[in-house]
Motif scaffolding. Structure first.
Motif, PDB file in Angstrom:
ATOM      1  N   THR A   1      51.507 -40.638  37.723  1.00  0.00           N
ATOM      2  CA  THR A   1      52.922 -41.043  37.688  1.00  0.00           C
ATOM      3  C   THR A   1      53.772 -39.942  37.059  1.00  0.00           C
ATOM      4  O   THR A   1      54.848 -39.604  37.553  1.00  0.00           O
ATOM      5  CB  THR A   1      53.081 -42.346  36.871  1.00  0.00           C
ATOM      6  OG1 THR A   1      52.345 -43.361  37.539  1.00  0.00           O
ATOM      7  CG2 THR A   1      54.529 -42.751  36.759  1.00  0.00           C
ATOM      8  N   LEU A   2      53.267 -39.373  35.963  1.00  0.00           N
ATOM      9  CA  LEU A   2      54.014 -38.295  35.297  1.00  0.00           C
ATOM     10  C   LEU A   2      54.232 -37.119  36.259  1.00  0.00           C
ATOM     11  O   LEU A   2      55.359 -36.623  36.406  1.00  0.00           O
ATOM     12  CB  LEU A   2      53.232 -37.825  34.060  1.00  0.00           C
ATOM     13  CG  LEU A   2      53.822 -36.604  33.382  1.00  0.00           C
ATOM     14  CD1 LEU A   2      54.369 -36.957  32.008  1.00  0.00           C
ATOM     15  CD2 LEU A   2      52.819 -35.477  33.264  1.00  0.00           C
ATOM     16  N   ALA A   3      53.155 -36.707  36.949  1.00  0.00           N
ATOM     17  CA  ALA A   3      53.256 -35.547  37.860  1.00  0.00           C
ATOM     18  C   ALA A   3      54.222 -35.848  39.002  1.00  0.00           C
ATOM     19  O   ALA A   3      55.088 -35.027  39.339  1.00  0.00           O
ATOM     20  CB  ALA A   3      51.868 -35.190  38.399  1.00  0.00           C
ATOM     21  N   VAL A   4      54.092 -37.073  39.586  1.00  0.00           N
ATOM     22  CA  VAL A   4      54.964 -37.437  40.719  1.00  0.00           C
ATOM     23  C   VAL A   4      56.427 -37.499  40.263  1.00  0.00           C
ATOM     24  O   VAL A   4      57.332 -37.058  40.968  1.00  0.00           O
ATOM     25  CB  VAL A   4      54.490 -38.778  41.332  1.00  0.00           C
ATOM     26  CG1 VAL A   4      55.550 -39.364  42.247  1.00  0.00           C
ATOM     27  CG2 VAL A   4      53.196 -38.567  42.094  1.00  0.00           C
ATOM     28  N   THR A   5      56.671 -38.025  39.063  1.00  0.00           N
ATOM     29  CA  THR A   5      58.064 -38.107  38.570  1.00  0.00           C
ATOM     30  C   THR A   5      58.657 -36.706  38.432  1.00  0.00           C
ATOM     31  O   THR A   5      59.804 -36.452  38.807  1.00  0.00           O
ATOM     32  CB  THR A   5      58.110 -38.820  37.198  1.00  0.00           C
ATOM     33  OG1 THR A   5      57.381 -40.030  37.305  1.00  0.00           O
ATOM     34  CG2 THR A   5      59.531 -39.101  36.781  1.00  0.00           C
ATOM     35  N   MET A   6      57.854 -35.789  37.910  1.00  0.00           N
ATOM     36  CA  MET A   6      58.364 -34.414  37.747  1.00  0.00           C
ATOM     37  C   MET A   6      58.656 -33.771  39.107  1.00  0.00           C
ATOM     38  O   MET A   6      59.675 -33.114  39.290  1.00  0.00           O
ATOM     39  CB  MET A   6      57.351 -33.566  36.949  1.00  0.00           C
ATOM     40  CG  MET A   6      57.356 -33.929  35.460  1.00  0.00           C
ATOM     41  SD  MET A   6      55.966 -33.245  34.540  1.00  0.00           S
ATOM     42  CE  MET A   6      56.270 -31.520  34.580  1.00  0.00           C
ATOM     43  N   ILE A   7      57.748 -34.003  40.081  1.00  0.00           N
ATOM     44  CA  ILE A   7      57.963 -33.414  41.424  1.00  0.00           C
ATOM     45  C   ILE A   7      59.213 -34.022  42.072  1.00  0.00           C
ATOM     46  O   ILE A   7      60.049 -33.318  42.644  1.00  0.00           O
ATOM     47  CB  ILE A   7      56.717 -33.622  42.319  1.00  0.00           C
ATOM     48  CG1 ILE A   7      55.554 -32.784  41.775  1.00  0.00           C
ATOM     49  CG2 ILE A   7      56.996 -33.248  43.771  1.00  0.00           C
ATOM     50  CD1 ILE A   7      54.203 -33.114  42.378  1.00  0.00           C
ATOM     51  N   ALA A   8      59.367 -35.362  41.948  1.00  0.00           N
ATOM     52  CA  ALA A   8      60.531 -36.022  42.556  1.00  0.00           C
ATOM     53  C   ALA A   8      61.822 -35.520  41.916  1.00  0.00           C
ATOM     54  O   ALA A   8      62.812 -35.241  42.601  1.00  0.00           O
ATOM     55  CB  ALA A   8      60.404 -37.534  42.406  1.00  0.00           C
ATOM     56  N   ALA A   9      61.814 -35.382  40.584  1.00  0.00           N
ATOM     57  CA  ALA A   9      63.018 -34.906  39.887  1.00  0.00           C
ATOM     58  C   ALA A   9      63.377 -33.505  40.355  1.00  0.00           C
ATOM     59  O   ALA A   9      64.549 -33.184  40.613  1.00  0.00           O
ATOM     60  CB  ALA A   9      62.788 -34.914  38.381  1.00  0.00           C
ATOM     61  N   LEU A  10      62.345 -32.660  40.527  1.00  0.00           N
ATOM     62  CA  LEU A  10      62.592 -31.289  40.987  1.00  0.00           C
ATOM     63  C   LEU A  10      63.183 -31.297  42.397  1.00  0.00           C
ATOM     64  O   LEU A  10      64.166 -30.599  42.684  1.00  0.00           O
ATOM     65  CB  LEU A  10      61.272 -30.491  40.967  1.00  0.00           C
ATOM     66  CG  LEU A  10      61.366 -29.064  41.472  1.00  0.00           C
ATOM     67  CD1 LEU A  10      62.243 -28.224  40.549  1.00  0.00           C
ATOM     68  CD2 LEU A  10      59.978 -28.408  41.572  1.00  0.00           C
TER      69      LEU A  10
END
Ligand SMILES: NC(=O)c1ccc[n+]([C@@H]2O[C@H](COP(=O)([O-])OP(=O)(O)OC[C@H]3O[C@@H](n4cnc5c(N)ncnc54)[C@H](O)[C@@H]3O)[C@@H](O)[C@H]2O)c1
Length: 459
Positions: free
Chosen positions: A360-369
């Motif tokens: 979830t942390l990794a996906v949130t960072m990718i989505a934010a980017l």
């Protein structure tokens, strides 16, 4: 002296290049187009917006004569954004590149239009200047101010030259003398605005060019000079002279134009005393030389352009260096940023949290980017604004589905973040956005992203 001449393919710049050669200097042309007049001078094709290219072109130069600009007031009125970019920010880039390349002096081509609206009989370089009313004057004055600021801050020497109204061979056809000569040659009557009694301080272009070369003298460091002739000519006098030199085609009177230079008398005493420069060509003589050049130019076959092969070979090495210089740094930055983000995710993973939470942390960072880049890079251009809105909304919707709903958790094997992970996720998102904004700022500075061009293309 090795001297970079920005705008060296233009009207005044091309004469400056000729006179630098005659005076034993080594000119290098920096312009967006090859010189139509000389193919024996090193030419660097580039834009004033390209800081890297400017700095490369200046390497080994002792001075820069900065003439490139949006110089036609009517064009400036038609294209204000591009004109400001060339005249104000273009000058800032020239100064910044000169600072980077270790150039000693920047000689800046300004204009006596800065005196428009001044009162009194006569103005000189010490006269106070009022607020400009034309965008051309505003953008040229900005250039003057940047020269001074760079001297104050970084001790880069400057010389400001305020040109009178130039005329002579190679002049733009729309200027008053070429327009009158063109009409008279075509057998048409000459049009004079108002009574034709507006007087102008014309200066023959070769005289002006010699003033530019003299301005390289050490005495001219951090000084401002008016390069004007000592006599004024009215528009009606020009019309009468052209009738005499070309053909008696008659004069028609129309309404006064608003963009005309209606200035006071400008003193050229300082240039005479300090540089030993005066405009030596009498107006009638200068116009006669222009008419002669115009006749020869029209009779001659088109002037051959600079051989393409030569430009291509000369440009290839520069282009390679340019790509290396302008791309290498942003590329290294992007790699370092990705490594930093990966290290952050690995560090969080090492805390022993469940895989779904780390995912979830990794996906949130990718989505934010992704959302940040879609908005930052595509929103400013009206043509891609809709794509930016739709695609960032889509990414957000998929993200919410994957992270917030039980179906999403099943499909993507993720989990809604708990409290410790929530803090770590916010930190990760802040890190992503900080790195991405700094990267975009770097790419913009290197000219890899041109928002002005994007807006222009979409207009
Ligand atoms: N012509 C005038 O009436 C007049 C009067 C006073 C001062 N000046 C100043 O003298 C200078 C030269 O004027 P000119 O009449 O020779 O103009 P010009 O238009 O003949 O020449 C300008 C040259 O600069 C180049 N150029 C313009 N924008 C550029 C950009 N963004 N990047 C790279 N190259 C660019 C053009 O290709 C052109 O060759 C200008 O700074 C102008 O403001 C001109």
């Amino acid at each position: 002296m090795k001297v970079l001449v920005t705008g060296g393919s233009g009207f005044i710049g091309s004469h400056v290049v000729d006179q630098l050669v005659d005076a034993g200097h080594k000119p290098v042309i920096y312009d967006r187009r090859p010189s139509p007049y000389r193919d024996d001078i090193q030419t660097e094709l580039g834009e004033l917006s390209d800081l890297t290219m400017l700095e490369l072109a200046m390497s080994g130069c002792d001075a820069v004569l900065h003439l490139a600009a949006a110089a036609d007031v009517n064009e400036v009125a038609k294209m204000p954004v591009e004109s400001e970019a060339a005249n104000a920010r273009g000058t800032l880039n020239v100064l910044e590149a000169a600072r980077g390349a270790g150039v000693k002096r920047v000689v800046y081509a300004s204009t006596i239009w800065v005196y428009t609206g001044e009162s009194g009989e006569r103005v000189d370089e010490e006269s106070n200047l009022g607020m400009p009313n034309h965008l051309y004057t505003a953008s040229k004055l900005a250039g003057e101010m940047y020269c001074r600021s760079y001297n104050e801050l970084y001790e880069l020497e400057y010389t400001v030259l305020r040109f009178g109204i130039p005329y002579g061979p190679r002049a733009r056809p729309a200027a008053v003398v070429p327009a009158f000569v063109g009409k008279a040659m075509a057998g048409e009557a000459l049009t004079v605005a108002g009574a034709g009694d507006q007087s102008r301080r014309f200066v023959y272009v070769e005289d002006l060019a010699s003033g530019c070369v003299k301005a390289l003298d050490p005495i001219a460091a951090n000084r401002t000079y008016n390069l004007v002739s000592d006599s004024s000519v009215t528009i009606l006098e020009i019309a009468e002279l052209v009738q005499e030199l070309v053909a008696p085609t008659g004069i028609e009177y129309t309404e006064q134009r608003t963009a005309d230079y209606v200035g006071v008398e400008v003193s050229g005493v300082r240039a005479e005393e300090e540089l030993g420069w005066t405009a030596v060509t009498p107006f009638a003589e200068g116009v006669s030389r222009y008419v002669e050049w115009r006749r020869e130019d029209e009779a001659a076959a088109p002037v051959p352009m600079q051989p393409v092969a030569k430009v291509a070979t000369e440009g290839f090495t520069t282009a390679l260096t340019r790509v290396r210089k302008s791309v290498a740094m942003p590329f290294a930055y992007a790699v370092a940023s990705l490594m930093m983000l990966a290290a952050y995710v690995v560090a969080v993973d090492s805390l022993g949290l469940p895989d779904a939470q780390v995912g979830t942390l990794a996906v949130t960072m990718i989505a934010a980017l992704a959302v940040f880049l879609l908005i930052e890079l595509m929103w400013r251009n009206p043509k891609t604004r809709a794509i930016s809105a739709v695609s960032s909304a889509l990414v957000t919707a998929i993200f919410v589905f994957a992270v917030m709903t039980p179906w999403g958790h099943q499909v993507f094997h993720l989990a809604t973040p708990g409290r410790p992970l929530f803090v770590l996720t916010i930190t990760g998102v802040a890190l992503v956005i900080a790195l991405a904004s700094a990267g975009i700022a770097l790419a913009r500075r290197r000219g890899l992203i041109d928002d002005v061009a994007a807006v222009r293309l979409s207009a």
